[in-house]
Structure formats: structure tokens, C-alpha cells
Motif scaffolding. Structure first.
Motif, short mmCIF file in Angstrom:
data_model
loop_
_atom_site.label_atom_id
_atom_site.label_comp_id
_atom_site.label_asym_id
_atom_site.label_seq_id
_atom_site.Cartn_x
_atom_site.Cartn_y
_atom_site.Cartn_z
N GLU A 1 0.82 -1.22 0.00
CA GLU A 1 0.00 0.00 0.00
C GLU A 1 0.86 1.27 0.00
O GLU A 1 0.43 2.33 -0.46
N LEU A 2 2.09 1.17 0.53
CA LEU A 2 2.97 2.34 0.56
C LEU A 2 3.33 2.82 -0.85
O LEU A 2 3.70 3.97 -1.05
N GLY A 3 3.19 1.94 -1.82
CA GLY A 3 3.46 2.30 -3.21
C GLY A 3 2.40 3.19 -3.82
O GLY A 3 2.56 3.67 -4.95
N ASP A 4 1.29 3.41 -3.11
CA ASP A 4 0.19 4.24 -3.63
C ASP A 4 0.42 5.74 -3.45
O ASP A 4 -0.29 6.54 -4.03
N TYR A 5 1.41 6.10 -2.62
CA TYR A 5 1.52 7.50 -2.21
C TYR A 5 2.58 8.27 -2.99
O TYR A 5 3.68 7.78 -3.22
N ASP A 6 2.21 9.49 -3.38
CA ASP A 6 3.16 10.40 -4.03
C ASP A 6 4.09 11.02 -3.00
O ASP A 6 5.24 11.34 -3.29
N CYS A 7 3.57 11.20 -1.79
CA CYS A 7 4.32 11.86 -0.73
C CYS A 7 3.96 11.23 0.61
O CYS A 7 2.78 11.02 0.91
N ILE A 8 4.98 10.91 1.41
CA ILE A 8 4.78 10.31 2.73
C ILE A 8 5.46 11.21 3.76
O ILE A 8 6.61 11.61 3.60
N PHE A 9 4.72 11.53 4.82
CA PHE A 9 5.29 12.27 5.96
C PHE A 9 5.59 11.28 7.08
O PHE A 9 4.76 10.42 7.38
N LEU A 10 6.75 11.43 7.72
CA LEU A 10 7.09 10.60 8.87
C LEU A 10 7.25 11.51 10.08
O LEU A 10 8.16 12.34 10.14
N ALA A 11 6.31 11.38 11.04
CA ALA A 11 6.33 12.23 12.24
C ALA A 11 7.61 12.02 13.04
O ALA A 11 8.22 10.94 13.00
N ALA A 12 7.99 13.03 13.80
CA ALA A 12 9.27 13.01 14.52
C ALA A 12 9.37 11.88 15.54
O ALA A 12 10.44 11.34 15.77
N LEU A 13 8.23 11.52 16.16
CA LEU A 13 8.27 10.52 17.23
C LEU A 13 7.99 9.09 16.75
O LEU A 13 7.80 8.19 17.55
N VAL A 14 7.99 8.88 15.43
CA VAL A 14 7.87 7.52 14.90
C VAL A 14 9.28 6.96 14.79
O VAL A 14 10.07 7.39 13.95
N GLY A 15 9.60 6.03 15.69
CA GLY A 15 10.96 5.52 15.78
C GLY A 15 11.74 6.36 16.78
O GLY A 15 12.35 7.36 16.42
N MET A 16 11.67 5.96 18.05
CA MET A 16 12.26 6.78 19.11
C MET A 16 13.78 6.62 19.21
O MET A 16 14.48 7.56 19.57
#
Length: 286
Positions: free
Chosen positions: A199-214
């Protein structure tokens, strides 16, 4: 909110004094019975944020081990407090008429507006003008970036908001449901992003929030997973931190971005906390 006593925003605080003050605040925050919003909690974190945005020449990577341990603890405490604050406000807003007209009641709303404006400008400068499908990973109970982007900048884009917390998605979706047009363009998905693949292949742009992956290791794993499944030529916007701001959020280093083409790295010097790292998954030519 005033700057910490005795320092104007323009003056530079010494590394030694900065660390001493942050360690004092960490000790006070660690002793709190609860991190839920209260006069004491709000005061301590307001002071911490202001302290971390003062100009300084601190080198986070050069800090001694005990300060590094304290920093990791402080990031965790700040993240939990932020989660409680967002949940309290989103729960309140979900119960009032026209919650989208009252988003400015959230204490850091203007900060999010500035950050979204900054991010959209950086995206524009790198050729990302009106993406059709956008994912926001780690949207939380107050999906302010998605809402601001969808209503002010990307007015035709569809947003999928991913968060592992079902309660966060529940209250966030109630706020968005107050606007029929916005609700059509915004979906909330409860899952760990490491379980999302094709499903990640569907997106033109992905945002990754700062606290994802501490931790750095966890962040690198997530970045590698997203890179593997996102579309070739797709854009990933990663929030990071620099200098004293790294006492509030994890840092993403350039060597964490193996396999990506780095397009832009921007470190704010105003009251915006997060740095912005923009990367692209290269297109492979046969």
C-alpha cells in the motif's frame, strides 16, 4: 510564552549552562506524578521548549554518555506528555460544534501552521506541487499537519493517516467528520507502519512524524521499510531535530537515509522545533 529568564531569543546560551538547565528540568519532570496536562506540567514543558529553541552551538553527538541517557529519557517523557496534551484537546474539540473552527485553542497550533507552511514551501521548491495521495505516519489524536495541508495547501489530495493508537484515530476522525468535504479526503488507519507494505506504493508523498521511531536503530528500520515499499520517484518528508531541539525529538542523520536521494535538509532558527529532511526514492532505469 516568555523566553527563559535572563536570555533574549537573540543571545546565545553556553553549552554548559544549557545542559545544566535542561538536566534540572529533566529531574523536575521525572518526579511528576503524571504527565497529563496540568499547570505544573505545562509550565515545565513550556520552559523546556523555550530553552531548547535558544540559539546555541551545542553538538548533540559530542555529549557525554550520562547526558545522552538523560536526553533519551527526556525525549520519551516529552513524547508521552505531548500525546496526553493532544488527546485531551482532541477529545474536548470532538465534543464541541465545528471543532475545525477551534483548532487554534490548541497551545501549539501556530507552531504547526508555521511548520506546515515551511514543509509545503520545501515540497514546492522540489517539484512536489499537488500530490494526489499523501500518507502521514504517526498522525496522533490531533492530526494538525494533515488538516492544515488538506485545507490550505493540498486542497485536492487524499490523506491516509496512520497511527498505532486506536483511541488517537477515533478522536481524530471525529474532528474531521465535522466537515463532509474533508472527511471524504481523509482516512485514519490503526496499524504499525512496519506492517504496511504494498500500500505504501500508492503515495506520491509520505510524511514521517518526529516521534515515529524513538531510537536511532528503530528509525533506521522504519526508513528502510518505507523505502523498500514506496514507489520509485516517491517523496518522503522526515521530521528531525538539530542542536538543543534534539532534547525534544530524535535526530535523523544523513547516514540513516541509505538508498534515498537527499533533496533538502532545513533547520529552523525560529520557534519551530522540527527540522525537515526531504528525500526521494530513486527511479531505477533499465
Amino acid at each position: 510564552m516568555a523566553s527563559p529568564q535572563n536570555f533574549s531569543f537573540e543571545s546565545q546560551i553556553s553549552t554548559e549552562l544549557l545542559i545544566a538547565r535542561i538536566m534540572q528540568l529533566h529531574e523536575s519532570i521525572s518526579k511528576l506524578g503524571s504527565l497529563r496536562p496540568s499547570k505544573q506540567v505545562n509550565s515545565l514543558f513550556t520552559h523546556l521548549v523555550k530553552l531548547c529553541t535558544l540559539p546555541s552551538s551545542i553538538d548533540i553527538m559530542a555529549l557525554p554518555q550520562d547526558v545522552q541517557i538523560m536526553r533519551k529519557s527526556l525525549i520519551d517523557l516529552s513524547g508521552r506528555a505531548e500525546g496526553y496534551l493532544e488527546l485531551e484537546f482532541s477529545t474536548f474539540l470532538s465534543k464541541v460544534p465545528q471543532p475545525l473552527n477551534n483548532l487554534n485553542l490548541f497551545p501549539y497550533y501556530e507552531n504547526y501552521v508555521k511548520l506546515a507552511n515551511m514543509e509545503y514551501e520545501i515540497l514546492n521548491e522540489n517539484g512536489v506541487v499537488q500530490p494526489k495521495n499523501v500518507a502521514f505516519v504517526g498522525s496522533g489524536p490531533m492530526p494538525l499537519t494533515s488538516i492544515i495541508m488538506a485545507t490550505h495547501h493540498m486542497k485536492s489530495a487524499h490523506f491516509d493517516n496512520f497511527d498505532i493508537d486506536e483511541k488517537a484515530n477515533e478522536v481524530a476522525s471525529r474532528i474531521v467528520a465535522s466537515d463532509a468535504e474533508l472527511e471524504k479526503r481523509m482516512k485514519f488507519v490503526t496499524c504499525n507502519i512496519m506492517h504496511v507494505r504494498e500500500e505504501l506504493g500508492d503515495y506520491d508523498c509520505i510524511f514521517l512524524a518526529a516521534l515515529v521511531g524513538m531510537s536511532s536503530e528503530e528509525k533506521v528500520k522504519i526508513l528502510g521499510h518505507v523505502r523498500k515499499y514506496m514507489k520509485q520517484g516517491g517523496i518522503l518528508l522526515v521530521r528531525s531535530a538539530k542542536g538543543a531541539r534534539a532534547f525534544l525529538y530524535p535526530v535523523v542523520e544523513e547516514n540513516d537515509l541509505v538508498g534515498f536521494e537527499v533533496l533538502s535538509i532545513f533547520h529552523p532558527t525560529n520557534d519551530v522545533i522540527n527540522s525537515v529532511v526531504l528525500v526521494r526514492k530513486p527511479t531505477l532505469y533499465c
